[in-house]
Design a protein around this motif. Structure first.
Motif, PDB file in Angstrom:
ATOM      1  N   ASP A  61       0.885  -1.173   0.000  1.00  0.00           N
ATOM      2  CA  ASP A  61       0.000   0.000   0.000  1.00  0.00           C
ATOM      3  C   ASP A  61       0.919   1.217   0.000  1.00  0.00           C
ATOM      4  O   ASP A  61       1.450   1.612   1.033  1.00  0.00           O
ATOM      5  N   TRP A  62       1.114   1.802  -1.187  1.00  0.00           N
ATOM      6  CA  TRP A  62       2.092   2.877  -1.311  1.00  0.00           C
ATOM      7  C   TRP A  62       1.687   4.104  -0.502  1.00  0.00           C
ATOM      8  O   TRP A  62       2.543   4.775   0.078  1.00  0.00           O
ATOM      9  N   ARG A  63       0.422   4.387  -0.455  1.00  0.00           N
ATOM     10  CA  ARG A  63      -0.016   5.577   0.266  1.00  0.00           C
ATOM     11  C   ARG A  63       0.240   5.432   1.766  1.00  0.00           C
ATOM     12  O   ARG A  63       0.709   6.358   2.419  1.00  0.00           O
ATOM     13  N   ALA A  64      -0.046   4.278   2.337  1.00  0.00           N
ATOM     14  CA  ALA A  64       0.167   4.046   3.773  1.00  0.00           C
ATOM     15  C   ALA A  64       1.592   3.599   4.076  1.00  0.00           C
ATOM     16  O   ALA A  64       1.950   3.466   5.247  1.00  0.00           O
ATOM     17  N   ARG A  65       2.383   3.347   3.031  1.00  0.00           N
ATOM     18  CA  ARG A  65       3.760   2.878   3.186  1.00  0.00           C
ATOM     19  C   ARG A  65       3.788   1.581   3.995  1.00  0.00           C
ATOM     20  O   ARG A  65       4.576   1.412   4.914  1.00  0.00           O
ATOM     21  N   ARG A  66       2.912   0.665   3.632  1.00  0.00           N
ATOM     22  CA  ARG A  66       2.805  -0.618   4.309  1.00  0.00           C
ATOM     23  C   ARG A  66       2.959  -1.755   3.313  1.00  0.00           C
ATOM     24  O   ARG A  66       2.756  -1.569   2.108  1.00  0.00           O
ATOM     25  N   GLY A  67       3.298  -2.937   3.830  1.00  0.00           N
ATOM     26  CA  GLY A  67       3.410  -4.127   3.004  1.00  0.00           C
ATOM     27  C   GLY A  67       3.486  -5.358   3.885  1.00  0.00           C
ATOM     28  O   GLY A  67       3.286  -5.287   5.099  1.00  0.00           O
ATOM     29  N   ALA A  68       3.767  -6.508   3.269  1.00  0.00           N
ATOM     30  CA  ALA A  68       3.876  -7.770   3.997  1.00  0.00           C
ATOM     31  C   ALA A  68       5.075  -8.543   3.481  1.00  0.00           C
ATOM     32  O   ALA A  68       5.258  -8.695   2.266  1.00  0.00           O
ATOM     33  N   VAL A  69       5.906  -9.016   4.392  1.00  0.00           N
ATOM     34  CA  VAL A  69       7.045  -9.859   4.025  1.00  0.00           C
ATOM     35  C   VAL A  69       6.518 -11.254   3.740  1.00  0.00           C
ATOM     36  O   VAL A  69       5.926 -11.902   4.609  1.00  0.00           O
ATOM     37  N   VAL A  70       6.730 -11.731   2.511  1.00  0.00           N
ATOM     38  CA  VAL A  70       6.193 -13.031   2.101  1.00  0.00           C
ATOM     39  C   VAL A  70       7.284 -14.044   1.794  1.00  0.00           C
ATOM     40  O   VAL A  70       6.988 -15.226   1.622  1.00  0.00           O
ATOM     41  N   GLY A  71       8.541 -13.612   1.710  1.00  0.00           N
ATOM     42  CA  GLY A  71       9.626 -14.538   1.405  1.00  0.00           C
ATOM     43  C   GLY A  71      10.925 -14.126   2.069  1.00  0.00           C
ATOM     44  O   GLY A  71      11.172 -12.933   2.292  1.00  0.00           O
ATOM     45  N   LEU A  72      11.732 -15.122   2.398  1.00  0.00           N
ATOM     46  CA  LEU A  72      13.021 -14.886   3.055  1.00  0.00           C
ATOM     47  C   LEU A  72      14.099 -15.630   2.283  1.00  0.00           C
ATOM     48  O   LEU A  72      14.025 -16.854   2.112  1.00  0.00           O
ATOM     49  N   GLU A  73      15.110 -14.892   1.800  1.00  0.00           N
ATOM     50  CA  GLU A  73      16.179 -15.512   1.024  1.00  0.00           C
ATOM     51  C   GLU A  73      17.219 -16.141   1.958  1.00  0.00           C
ATOM     52  O   GLU A  73      17.361 -15.732   3.113  1.00  0.00           O
ATOM     53  N   PRO A  74      17.966 -17.141   1.470  1.00  0.00           N
ATOM     54  CA  PRO A  74      19.000 -17.776   2.298  1.00  0.00           C
ATOM     55  C   PRO A  74      20.070 -16.769   2.734  1.00  0.00           C
ATOM     56  O   PRO A  74      20.393 -15.840   2.003  1.00  0.00           O
ATOM     57  N   ARG A  75      20.631 -16.980   3.916  1.00  0.00           N
ATOM     58  CA  ARG A  75      21.678 -16.104   4.449  1.00  0.00           C
ATOM     59  C   ARG A  75      23.048 -16.714   4.195  1.00  0.00           C
ATOM     60  O   ARG A  75      23.207 -17.928   4.171  1.00  0.00           O
ATOM     61  N   HIS A  76      24.042 -15.863   4.073  1.00  0.00           N
ATOM     62  CA  HIS A  76      25.406 -16.368   3.958  1.00  0.00           C
ATOM     63  C   HIS A  76      26.155 -16.274   5.284  1.00  0.00           C
ATOM     64  O   HIS A  76      27.225 -16.879   5.442  1.00  0.00           O
ATOM     65  N   SER A  77      25.598 -15.553   6.250  1.00  0.00           N
ATOM     66  CA  SER A  77      26.229 -15.463   7.570  1.00  0.00           C
ATOM     67  C   SER A  77      25.196 -14.923   8.550  1.00  0.00           C
ATOM     68  O   SER A  77      24.193 -14.331   8.167  1.00  0.00           O
ATOM     69  N   LEU A  78      25.477 -15.141   9.848  1.00  0.00           N
ATOM     70  CA  LEU A  78      24.579 -14.648  10.891  1.00  0.00           C
ATOM     71  C   LEU A  78      25.377 -14.365  12.147  1.00  0.00           C
ATOM     72  O   LEU A  78      26.097 -15.229  12.645  1.00  0.00           O
ATOM     73  N   LEU A  79      25.259 -13.152  12.647  1.00  0.00           N
ATOM     74  CA  LEU A  79      25.775 -12.798  13.965  1.00  0.00           C
ATOM     75  C   LEU A  79      24.613 -12.975  14.929  1.00  0.00           C
ATOM     76  O   LEU A  79      23.576 -12.321  14.791  1.00  0.00           O
ATOM     77  N   GLU A  80      24.771 -13.873  15.913  1.00  0.00           N
ATOM     78  CA  GLU A  80      23.636 -14.231  16.759  1.00  0.00           C
ATOM     79  C   GLU A  80      23.275 -13.141  17.754  1.00  0.00           C
ATOM     80  O   GLU A  80      22.110 -12.944  18.068  1.00  0.00           O
ATOM     81  N   ARG A  81      24.272 -12.446  18.304  1.00  0.00           N
ATOM     82  CA  ARG A  81      23.961 -11.372  19.245  1.00  0.00           C
ATOM     83  C   ARG A  81      24.952 -10.238  19.056  1.00  0.00           C
ATOM     84  O   ARG A  81      26.130 -10.428  19.321  1.00  0.00           O
ATOM     85  N   PRO A  82      24.451  -9.076  18.634  1.00  0.00           N
ATOM     86  CA  PRO A  82      23.082  -8.786  18.215  1.00  0.00           C
ATOM     87  C   PRO A  82      22.743  -9.529  16.924  1.00  0.00           C
ATOM     88  O   PRO A  82      23.628  -9.767  16.105  1.00  0.00           O
ATOM     89  N   ALA A  83      21.470  -9.897  16.746  1.00  0.00           N
ATOM     90  CA  ALA A  83      21.070 -10.708  15.596  1.00  0.00           C
ATOM     91  C   ALA A  83      21.081  -9.866  14.324  1.00  0.00           C
ATOM     92  O   ALA A  83      20.241  -8.998  14.136  1.00  0.00           O
ATOM     93  N   VAL A  84      22.070 -10.138  13.458  1.00  0.00           N
ATOM     94  CA  VAL A  84      22.185  -9.462  12.171  1.00  0.00           C
ATOM     95  C   VAL A  84      22.559 -10.509  11.131  1.00  0.00           C
ATOM     96  O   VAL A  84      23.513 -11.265  11.326  1.00  0.00           O
ATOM     97  N   ALA A  85      21.805 -10.559  10.037  1.00  0.00           N
ATOM     98  CA  ALA A  85      22.044 -11.545   8.983  1.00  0.00           C
ATOM     99  C   ALA A  85      22.892 -10.938   7.867  1.00  0.00           C
ATOM    100  O   ALA A  85      22.933  -9.727   7.686  1.00  0.00           O
ATOM    101  N   ASN A  86      23.560 -11.824   7.127  1.00  0.00           N
ATOM    102  CA  ASN A  86      24.353 -11.447   5.945  1.00  0.00           C
ATOM    103  C   ASN A  86      25.446 -10.442   6.284  1.00  0.00           C
ATOM    104  O   ASN A  86      25.700  -9.483   5.540  1.00  0.00           O
ATOM    105  N   VAL A  87      26.097 -10.674   7.411  1.00  0.00           N
ATOM    106  CA  VAL A  87      27.181  -9.802   7.862  1.00  0.00           C
ATOM    107  C   VAL A  87      28.428 -10.049   7.023  1.00  0.00           C
ATOM    108  O   VAL A  87      28.773 -11.198   6.721  1.00  0.00           O
ATOM    109  N   ASN A  88      29.107  -8.980   6.621  1.00  0.00           N
ATOM    110  CA  ASN A  88      30.365  -9.093   5.871  1.00  0.00           C
ATOM    111  C   ASN A  88      31.589  -8.866   6.734  1.00  0.00           C
ATOM    112  O   ASN A  88      32.682  -9.343   6.409  1.00  0.00           O
ATOM    113  N   ARG A  89      31.428  -8.167   7.851  1.00  0.00           N
ATOM    114  CA  ARG A  89      32.521  -7.969   8.802  1.00  0.00           C
ATOM    115  C   ARG A  89      31.938  -7.463  10.115  1.00  0.00           C
ATOM    116  O   ARG A  89      30.881  -6.813  10.135  1.00  0.00           O
ATOM    117  N   VAL A  90      32.644  -7.791  11.187  1.00  0.00           N
ATOM    118  CA  VAL A  90      32.213  -7.419  12.528  1.00  0.00           C
ATOM    119  C   VAL A  90      33.264  -6.500  13.131  1.00  0.00           C
ATOM    120  O   VAL A  90      34.460  -6.814  13.116  1.00  0.00           O
TER     121      VAL A  90
END
Length: 362
Positions: A61-90
């Protein structure tokens, strides 16, 4: 309403919503951000959306700037805490003063960062609060641990250009570390337009105050994102001693060159240990190893007692398990059992062969 799913990246989590930055130009202009819900099927499949995830968005809904997440792509890395996906460097940020640098605490953050299998570096903040020779000694010591180190000061500007150049590399860099070390102040110095909230260190406890409440990605250069994260002071350790040893670069490098004599070497002055005795972080490694082994022993003890004595582990305590034979059946179960027995009981009552009260013989 948009019909075709649109690709984007989660840049923040707010309560039960995801803030998604869409790829390329959109009807939202330069900002390109939508506040999105998550489809139920993602939750049912056990997929947890994290900041940094690549997702697809529908029902826009462009006017309300809303939407719904319907798909999640595979991750290449994950920092568990704090939780951040697809990290390239810490980037682990610690202060040399206010609060002072604690090598054990820093090591625990580095162990967490090593679990991503991505490059890790250290930033020493508030470098203006210590003499230059002491700051230099810390840099050399950390480089001996296997980490590139930059000393910075938001007051004097020391090291900021070096850090800005490093963070401008494409990908996601995560700034993590204890509270009060100046992660948000660093980002404000590197990108003043962000205007992130900061606070002074507690005067009585000399501890940091939590000013960052959630993880959020900020753009610092084309294609370069930096995650500012809430500070915390006690990162968890891995549950496997082998994983722990691999999280110490100086130890891992030595073992790759010269393996220890025994496969179960604890690297604490054991016979035939490739590291030998007296290496810089030996005592810190020993304390971490003791904690990991103690946790493993408690887990084994809990599992054994659960099987032998009918106990189960609940947090840090053991609780008795109820004997299944002593469990009370529900009313519906008892009623079903009675209904199953009724046909047989009725047959017995109507049988002509029963020897109940026979009439007197004639």
């Amino acid at each position: 309403m948009g019909a075709e799913p649109l690709p984007g990246r989660v840049v923040a989590l707010q309560a039960n919503y995801c803030l998604v930055s869409l790829d390329g130009p959109s009807e939202l202009g330069d900002d390109g951000r939508l506040l999105c819900t998550r489809r139920t099927r993602l939750d049912k499949s056990g997929l947890q959306v994290c900041v940094g995830d690549r997702v697809t968005v529908a029902a826009v809904d462009w006017r309300a700037r809303r939407g719904a997440v319907v798909g999640l792509e595979p991750r290449h890395s994950l920092l568990e805490r704090p939780a951040v996906a697809n990290v390239n460097r810490v980037v682990v940020v610690v202060a040399v003063a206010e609060p002072g640098l604690d090598p054990l605490q820093l090591t625990r953050f580095l162990i967490t960062a090593e679990a991503t299998d991505q490059p890790v570096q250290v930033v020493l903040s508030k470098a203006d609060l210590l003499p230059a020779d002491e700051v230099g000694a810390w840099c050399r010591r950390l480089e001996g641990w296997g980490y590139g180190t930059v000393a910075v000061s938001t007051r004097s500007g020391e090291g900021l250009e070096t850090l800005r150049h490093q963070l401008a590399a494409p990908g996601i860099a995560v700034l993590c570390g204890p509270s009060g070390v100046g992660k948000s102040s660093l980002l404000n110095a590197l990108a003043p337009a962000l205007e992130l909230r900061v606070a002074a260190v507690s005067g009585r406890l000399r501890r940091g105050r939590h000013t960052t409440r959630h993880v959020e990605l900020f753009s610092v250069a084309p294609g370069a994102l930096v995650a500012d994260s809430p500070g915390f002071n006690t990162p968890a350790l891995p549950d496997d001693p082998q994983i722990l040893a691999a999280a110490f670069p100086e130890l891992l490098a030595r073992l790759r060159a010269i393996p220890c004599r025994f496969a179960n070497c604890r690297h604490l002055g054991d016979p035939g240990c490739a590291m030998g005795d007296g290496w810089d972080r030996q005592l810190i490694y020993g304390r971490c190893l003791e904690e990991v082994e103690a946790a493993a022993a408690r887990s084994r003890s809990g599992q054994g007692r659960q099987g032998e004595r009918g106990l189960r582990q609940r947090g840090d305590r053991l609780e008795p398990l109820l004997d299944p034979q002593l469990r009370r059946s529900s009313r519906s179960t008892r009623r079903q059992g009675l209904e199953q027995d009724l046909p047989g009981l009725e047959g017995e009552l109507s049988s002509p062969d029963r020897e109940d009260s026979d009439p007197d013989p004639q």
